[in-house]
Design a protein around this motif. Structure first.
Motif, PDB file in Angstrom:
ATOM      1  N   GLY A  47       0.819  -1.219   0.000  1.00  0.00           N
ATOM      2  CA  GLY A  47       0.000   0.000   0.000  1.00  0.00           C
ATOM      3  C   GLY A  47       0.845   1.258   0.000  1.00  0.00           C
ATOM      4  N   ARG A  48       0.355   2.278   0.702  1.00  0.00           N
ATOM      5  CA  ARG A  48       1.025   3.582   0.653  1.00  0.00           C
ATOM      6  C   ARG A  48       2.347   3.616   1.427  1.00  0.00           C
ATOM      7  N   THR A  49       2.665   2.537   2.132  1.00  0.00           N
ATOM      8  CA  THR A  49       3.975   2.519   2.805  1.00  0.00           C
ATOM      9  C   THR A  49       5.088   2.491   1.763  1.00  0.00           C
ATOM     10  N   GLY A  50       4.778   1.964   0.578  1.00  0.00           N
ATOM     11  CA  GLY A  50       5.789   1.861  -0.485  1.00  0.00           C
ATOM     12  C   GLY A  50       6.786   0.734  -0.238  1.00  0.00           C
ATOM     13  N   LEU A  51       6.644   0.004   0.872  1.00  0.00           N
ATOM     14  CA  LEU A  51       7.590  -1.080   1.159  1.00  0.00           C
ATOM     15  C   LEU A  51       7.372  -2.225   0.172  1.00  0.00           C
ATOM     16  N   LYS A  52       8.458  -2.762  -0.356  1.00  0.00           N
ATOM     17  CA  LYS A  52       8.345  -3.921  -1.256  1.00  0.00           C
ATOM     18  C   LYS A  52       8.517  -5.175  -0.404  1.00  0.00           C
ATOM     19  N   VAL A  53       7.442  -5.931  -0.322  1.00  0.00           N
ATOM     20  CA  VAL A  53       7.463  -7.112   0.556  1.00  0.00           C
ATOM     21  C   VAL A  53       7.212  -8.378  -0.248  1.00  0.00           C
ATOM     22  N   ASP A  74      17.761 -15.435   4.327  1.00  0.00           N
ATOM     23  CA  ASP A  74      18.775 -15.714   3.310  1.00  0.00           C
ATOM     24  C   ASP A  74      18.141 -16.132   1.983  1.00  0.00           C
ATOM     25  N   MET A  75      16.975 -16.784   2.065  1.00  0.00           N
ATOM     26  CA  MET A  75      16.286 -17.189   0.829  1.00  0.00           C
ATOM     27  C   MET A  75      15.627 -15.999   0.137  1.00  0.00           C
ATOM     28  N   GLY A  76      15.439 -14.909   0.861  1.00  0.00           N
ATOM     29  CA  GLY A  76      14.861 -13.719   0.243  1.00  0.00           C
ATOM     30  C   GLY A  76      13.542 -13.286   0.840  1.00  0.00           C
ATOM     31  N   ILE A  77      12.951 -14.092   1.727  1.00  0.00           N
ATOM     32  CA  ILE A  77      11.739 -13.639   2.416  1.00  0.00           C
ATOM     33  C   ILE A  77      12.107 -12.400   3.218  1.00  0.00           C
ATOM     34  N   ASN A  78      11.303 -11.334   3.086  1.00  0.00           N
ATOM     35  CA  ASN A  78      11.785 -10.082   3.690  1.00  0.00           C
ATOM     36  C   ASN A  78      10.823  -9.436   4.686  1.00  0.00           C
ATOM     37  N   TYR A  79       9.704 -10.120   5.001  1.00  0.00           N
ATOM     38  CA  TYR A  79       8.816  -9.536   6.011  1.00  0.00           C
ATOM     39  C   TYR A  79       8.666 -10.497   7.186  1.00  0.00           C
ATOM     40  N   PHE A  80       8.947  -9.995   8.377  1.00  0.00           N
ATOM     41  CA  PHE A  80       8.924 -10.824   9.589  1.00  0.00           C
ATOM     42  C   PHE A  80       8.059 -10.129  10.648  1.00  0.00           C
ATOM     43  N   ASP A  81       7.140 -10.918  11.199  1.00  0.00           N
ATOM     44  CA  ASP A  81       6.221 -10.366  12.200  1.00  0.00           C
ATOM     45  C   ASP A  81       6.406 -11.095  13.527  1.00  0.00           C
ATOM     46  N   THR A  82       6.414 -10.324  14.590  1.00  0.00           N
ATOM     47  CA  THR A  82       6.579 -10.913  15.921  1.00  0.00           C
ATOM     48  C   THR A  82       5.704 -10.161  16.925  1.00  0.00           C
ATOM     49  N   ALA A  83       5.738 -10.588  18.161  1.00  0.00           N
ATOM     50  CA  ALA A  83       5.163  -9.857  19.304  1.00  0.00           C
ATOM     51  C   ALA A  83       5.810 -10.463  20.534  1.00  0.00           C
ATOM     52  N   ARG A  84       5.934  -9.672  21.556  1.00  0.00           N
ATOM     53  CA  ARG A  84       6.687 -10.144  22.728  1.00  0.00           C
ATOM     54  C   ARG A  84       5.995 -11.312  23.441  1.00  0.00           C
ATOM     55  N   GLY A  85       4.676 -11.344  23.374  1.00  0.00           N
ATOM     56  CA  GLY A  85       3.948 -12.381  24.113  1.00  0.00           C
ATOM     57  C   GLY A  85       4.154 -13.788  23.580  1.00  0.00           C
ATOM     58  N   TYR A  86       4.638 -13.915  22.350  1.00  0.00           N
ATOM     59  CA  TYR A  86       4.780 -15.252  21.786  1.00  0.00           C
ATOM     60  C   TYR A  86       5.976 -15.988  22.400  1.00  0.00           C
ATOM     61  N   GLN A  87       5.884 -17.314  22.382  1.00  0.00           N
ATOM     62  CA  GLN A  87       6.956 -18.171  22.897  1.00  0.00           C
ATOM     63  C   GLN A  87       7.351 -17.782  24.320  1.00  0.00           C
ATOM     64  N   GLY A  88       6.341 -17.706  25.166  1.00  0.00           N
ATOM     65  CA  GLY A  88       6.590 -17.421  26.582  1.00  0.00           C
ATOM     66  C   GLY A  88       7.284 -16.093  26.826  1.00  0.00           C
TER      67      GLY A  88
END
Ligand code: SF4
Ligand code: SF4
Length: 385
Positions: A47-53, A74-88
């Motif tokens: 969208g308007r962020t202009g980020l290429k994902v 390394d394979m080229g995937i470039n968007y990563f989502d996290t949150a602190r609550g995950y994985q304890g």
């Protein structure tokens, strides 16, 4: 039968969905874990962020192995989502460490449940510290289901964080894929990105709402693309394979990322096999066989998968928070994340989950989407209470 060798496998076996007729097989062959990438990744503009994902991103919630995240980057995937609550509570720290040397090349997002300006901004500072970065590209106000939850105060906190250079773009996440919420966010113009449940089981109104959002210039990120991740049990399958595999999962991802209004997606990825499978979804078409698989999968998950439409809120005679309980059950049974499901269950006020389905004559919750509510809530109580 080969017995599970660990507690995790034991839980996986005991929690997998009931046996059913096998799915039609998708035509595609499963790639080997160490296979080289077959094609260049596919990108869209967020969208308007202009980020290429990349159309397939990485939802880090269920990942405990940092090397899978490193390999994905390394394979080229470039968007990563996290949150602190995950994985304890350790997920941001692990993700940050895995991506530290690659930070310049990736788009990183995290979230806050904070209900006030102070809480949210404090949360953001903690996130940046845990991630070991000066900024996140997208910062989501997490798990909103109504427009009034995206308060002026929280929007002001996002604007302040932008000004300070701590975030690049403001987002809102919604578990529900709410058809009313999403167009309201699009009208606000302060929210750059929506992270929404998007999968083959959702009502056409939700698709329409996401299309409206994308047309208004918002970035659209798809989550819950696997519609709960429920797999069929085939007696005799190796246990770990049962937990991870399923042609339906790749077909579901292909379905989501082929929607023109979806800019990227955040499927959970637990290991290198899943990584290869998800990567391949970017470059291979949604085949007729995939469509058949999804049709059968939809039938299979209908009594199990709560689409979080929230129309049953308040309908339980004993006041149980049905959509939440069914989401936590999905974490355990669909994602294989029993600990996460139980952790979330224990966060609920004890008095709100005191009622028992076993003490109920007739279930007062009528799900328009075909979920067998009484059976599923009783299952959640059996596992978590
Ligand atoms: S149980 Fe049914 S009605 Fe209730 S939130 Fe889930 S899908 Fe909607
Ligand atoms: S059976 Fe369970 S979910 Fe249904 S009304 Fe009774 S307590 Fe609520």
């Amino acid at each position: 039968m080969k017995w599970p060798s660990s507690r995790r496998d034991f839980l996986a076996v005991s929690m997998l969905a009931p046996a059913a007729a096998p799915l039609p097989q998708a035509a595609e062959k499963k790639p080997a874990a160490s296979s080289k990438k077959a094609a260049e990744p596919r990108y869209r503009t967020l969208g308007r962020t202009g980020l290429k994902v990349t159309t397939v991103g990485f939802g880090c919630m269920t990942t405990s192995d940092a090397s899978v995240i490193e390999r994905a980057a390394d394979m080229g995937i470039n968007y990563f989502d996290t949150a602190r609550g995950y994985q304890g509570g350790n997920n941001e720290r692990m993700v940050g460490a895995a991506l530290k040397s690659r930070r310049k090349n990736i788009v990183l997002s995290s979230k806050s449940h904070g209900g006030s300006r102070e809480e949210a901004l404090k949360d953001l500072d903690t996130s940046l510290r845990e991630l070991g970065t000066d900024f996140v590209d997208i910062w989501y106000l997490h798990a909103k289901s109504k427009a009034e939850q995206v308060t002026d105060e929280l929007q002001a906190a996002q604007a302040e964080a932008k000004k300070q250079g701590k975030i690049r773009f403001a987002g809102v996440s919604t578990h529900a894929g709410q058809p009313e919420l999403i167009p309201a966010l699009a009208k606000l113009k302060t929210i750059d990105v929506v992270l929404s449940a998007t999968n083959f089981s959702l009502a056409p109104e939700v698709e329409g709402a996401l299309e409206t959002a994308a047309n208004s210039g918002m970035g659209v990120v798809a989550m819950k693309v696997m519609a709960g991740g429920f797999r069929r049990v085939k007696p005799g399958d190796p246990i770990v394979e049962r937990l991870k595999r399923g042609g339906a999962m790749q077909a579901a991802l292909k379905w989501a990322i082929r929607k023109p209004f979806v800019h990227t997606s955040i499927p959970g990825i637990m290991d290198l096999d899943q990584l290869d499978e998800n990567y391949a979804a970017m470059t291979s078409p949604l085949s007729e066989a995939d469509e058949k698989v999804l049709k059968a999968q939809l039938e299979f998950i209908t009594p199990l998968y709560c689409r979080t439409c929230l129309s049953c809120t308040g309908a339980c005679a004993k006041g149980l928070p049905v959509p939440e309980l069914l989401r936590f059950l999905m974490y355990a049974e669909g994602y294989g994340e029993f600990a996460l499901g139980r952790e979330r269950y224990l966060e609920l006020a004890p008095e709100s989950v005191a009622g028992r389905c076993a003490d109920c004559g007739e279930c007062t919750v009528k799900c328009p989407n075909g979920v067998h509510v009484a059976t599923r809530v009783a299952r959640a109580q059996e596992l978590f209470a």
